[in-house]
Design an enzyme around this catalytic site. Structure first.
Site, mmCIF file in Angstrom:
data_model
loop_
_atom_site.group_PDB
_atom_site.id
_atom_site.type_symbol
_atom_site.label_atom_id
_atom_site.label_comp_id
_atom_site.label_asym_id
_atom_site.label_seq_id
_atom_site.Cartn_x
_atom_site.Cartn_y
_atom_site.Cartn_z
ATOM 1 N N LYS A 158 0.814 -1.217 0.000
ATOM 2 C CA LYS A 158 0.000 0.000 0.000
ATOM 3 C C LYS A 158 0.851 1.273 0.000
ATOM 4 O O LYS A 158 0.376 2.341 -0.369
ATOM 5 C CB LYS A 158 -0.977 -0.034 1.155
ATOM 6 C CG LYS A 158 -2.030 -1.120 0.915
ATOM 7 C CD LYS A 158 -3.155 -1.099 1.894
ATOM 8 C CE LYS A 158 -4.285 -2.015 1.486
ATOM 9 N NZ LYS A 158 -4.106 -3.408 1.917
HETATM 10 C C1 LIG Z 1 -4.757 -4.504 1.421
HETATM 11 C C2 LIG Z 1 -4.045 -5.779 1.327
HETATM 12 C C3 LIG Z 1 -4.437 -6.783 0.410
HETATM 13 C C4 LIG Z 1 -5.676 -6.670 -0.445
HETATM 14 O O1 LIG Z 1 -5.611 -5.640 -1.384
HETATM 15 P P1 LIG Z 1 -6.965 -5.080 -2.035
HETATM 16 O O2 LIG Z 1 -6.547 -4.000 -2.939
HETATM 17 O O3 LIG Z 1 -7.798 -4.594 -0.902
HETATM 18 O O4 LIG Z 1 -7.607 -6.230 -2.724
HETATM 19 C C5 LIG Z 1 -3.661 -7.929 0.321
HETATM 20 N N1 LIG Z 1 -2.563 -8.098 1.090
HETATM 21 C C6 LIG Z 1 -2.161 -7.163 1.973
HETATM 22 C C7 LIG Z 1 -0.946 -7.425 2.788
HETATM 23 C C8 LIG Z 1 -2.879 -5.974 2.112
HETATM 24 O O5 LIG Z 1 -2.468 -5.050 2.986
#
Ligand SMILES: *Cc1c(COP(=O)(O)O)cnc(C)c1O
Length: 468
Positions: A114
């Site tokens: 993220k």
């Molecule tokens: C947020 C997250 C996901 C999922 O991503 P999305 O865009 O919500 O589908 C998967 N793995 C981790 C470690 C995350 O933080």
């Protein structure tokens, strides 16, 4: 570039890039998408294969910004955003045999993918805020990783207050501490009695509350914000190109551990832009609403169950609405109808033909906790690689779908294993070393508020902290 809402394609407002980034969610409750998707020609793609990360970022993102940001602006933002990601490579990729590659997206400041979007988005926000000399209140819901990535990106920003809602007791201790030990006056963490879906619903309610929104100049950093999705498109190109430098590789596949469908949708956008993606595997944990949908065409909400991959403990996948809009032939009245059905009876269904079309690109697979642990263990035994439980969900799905793919598969590794050391140590006896920056995280003092799942109490809290 003009943007439309999935719930009202006919509106006549000028929705340019800066407006939809600052707004996050459209006022009708829909999600913004570009009116038309830019597409690279095959020769343009050939010319991009050897670009570095920031060049690619500039090339791709500039297609969506109209006159709001110049290529020079974007390049500067990208260089600044990613300068501390990893040692030699922003997103290293490791081949673990049988045409399976692990793309490590966790070398940013908070150790999850993220950071790619939030480091970028915070700088874009800043440019727009400075131009208009404005302040904002950013509200975000987190299943664990968005919160810390946003806090890291916006801390000490004098133009933004950041309010992050996390589901009480449902994020890992490391994740919680990453959020609650950051000492900055503009950061407010709130533990909500509820699950991630409750937190996200509160955020959406605040954003469509016109009076409150105007008064506090609300903005959203969840992946309902188009800017989040857009920044993530870049690593699909970047990683594919690593394989396509070998001229024999004509198509690539991705396996994406999925919760809110933001990351997976970014992959689909890359495909729409001309990247030769064969299949995108939608890998879920036991919260399997999306994997079920891609198997039987029924989108049905059930209760959120806690799993070893908590960042994907989500039922209502916001970004799915962007794909649905396209599936329903860009008929926003129909999107509204389906969303009402979802709210009223908890499910909707698409026709067999539509599912068949979707399955040309998307395959859905659910991976339970036992299979997740087994995959962490096997991977460690055979490759010495320690993977986190989210990555393990994606990897397990990739192995089980391999027979349906012709090209190589890239598995998105979304988090550093240290963020989920409890789960990892249940599978193997090795724990990864804490990065230096986080050595004291388990002893630092935490600061956060707790609250019931109640809109009015939350509104009072936000009003009392507002700096707008
Ligand atoms: C947020 C997250 C996901 C999922 O991503 P999305 O865009 O919500 O589908 C998967 N793995 C981790 C470690 C995350 O933080």
């Amino acid at each position: 570039m003009h943007y439309i809402s999935t719930r009202n394609e006919h509106n006549n407002f000028t929705n340019n890039f800066s407006k939809i980034i600052m707004e996050g969610l459209a006022s009708d409750g829909g999600l913004y998408i570009p009116k038309t998707f830019p597409k690279f020609s095959t020769s343009e793609i050939d010319n991009m294969v050897n670009m570095d990360y920031t060049e690619l970022c500039t090339e791709i993102i500039s297609k969506y910004c109209g006159s709001c940001l110049t290529k020079g602006d974007i390049k500067k933002i990208a260089m600044d955003s990613y300068k501390n990601f990893g040692i030699n490579d922003v997103a290293p990729m490791i081949n673990i045999g049988s045409d399976i590659n692990i793309l490590e997206l966790f070398h940013g400041p908070t150790l999850a993918f993220k950071d790619f979007a939030l480091q970028f988005l915070s700088r874009v926000f800043n440019i727009f805020l400075e131009r208009e000399d404005k302040k904002i209140t950013i509200i975000g819901a987190t299943s664990g990783d968005t919160g810390s990535a946003a806090i890291e990106a916006f801390k000490k920003n004098s133009r933004a207050n950041l309010i992050i809602l996390h589901p009480k007791g449902k994020v890992s201790e490391f994740q919680r501490r990453q959020m609650t030990t950051v000492n900055a006056d503009n950061i407010f963490n709130i533990a909500i009695d509820g699950n991630f879906d409750d937190c996200q619903a509160l955020v959406k309610k605040l954003l469509v509350d016109k009076d409150f929104n105007v008064k506090h100049n609300l903005a959203s950093i969840n992946s309902i914000n188009w800017g989040r999705v857009l920044a993530q498109v870049v690593y699909y190109f970047y990683s594919s190109f690593k394989l396509m430098k070998n001229k024999e590789v004509k198509v690539v596949n991705f396996s994406v551990p999925t919760g809110n469908f933001g990351d997976a949708y970014a992959g689909y956008v890359a495909k729409k832009m001309g990247l030769p993606i064969e299949k995108i595997i939608i890998a879920t944990n036991s919260n399997d609403i999306l994997s079920n949908f891609f198997q039987n065409g029924i989108y049905k909400i059930s209760k959120v169950v806690p799993t070893l991959s908590p960042s994907m403990d989500i039922q209502v996948a916001s970004n799915f609405e962007r794909l649905l809009y396209e599936v329903l032939d860009f008929d926003s009245a129909l999107v509204r109808q389906y969303m009402n059905e979802l709210n009223n009876v908890g499910s909707f269904k698409v026709s067999k033909e539509k599912l068949k079309t979707l399955n040309k690109t998307f395959l859905g697979l659910c991976v339970n906790d036992q299979l997740t642990l087994d995959r962490i263990k096997t991977t460690y035994n055979y490759t010495n690689l320690v993977i986190d439980p989210h990555t393990a969900v994606g990897l397990e799905a990739a192995y089980s779908q391999k027979k349906n793919l012709t090209g190589p598969c890239i598995v998105l590794s979304t988090a550093h294993p240290i963020k989920f050391s409890d789960a990892v140590s249940r599978a193997i006896n090795t724990v990864s070393e804490l990065p230096v920056k986080y050595k004291s995280i388990l002893t630092l003092k935490e600061k956060y508020d707790s609250m019931p799942n109640n809109l009015n109490i939350l509104k009072k809290f936000i009003a009392s902290k507002s700096n707008v």
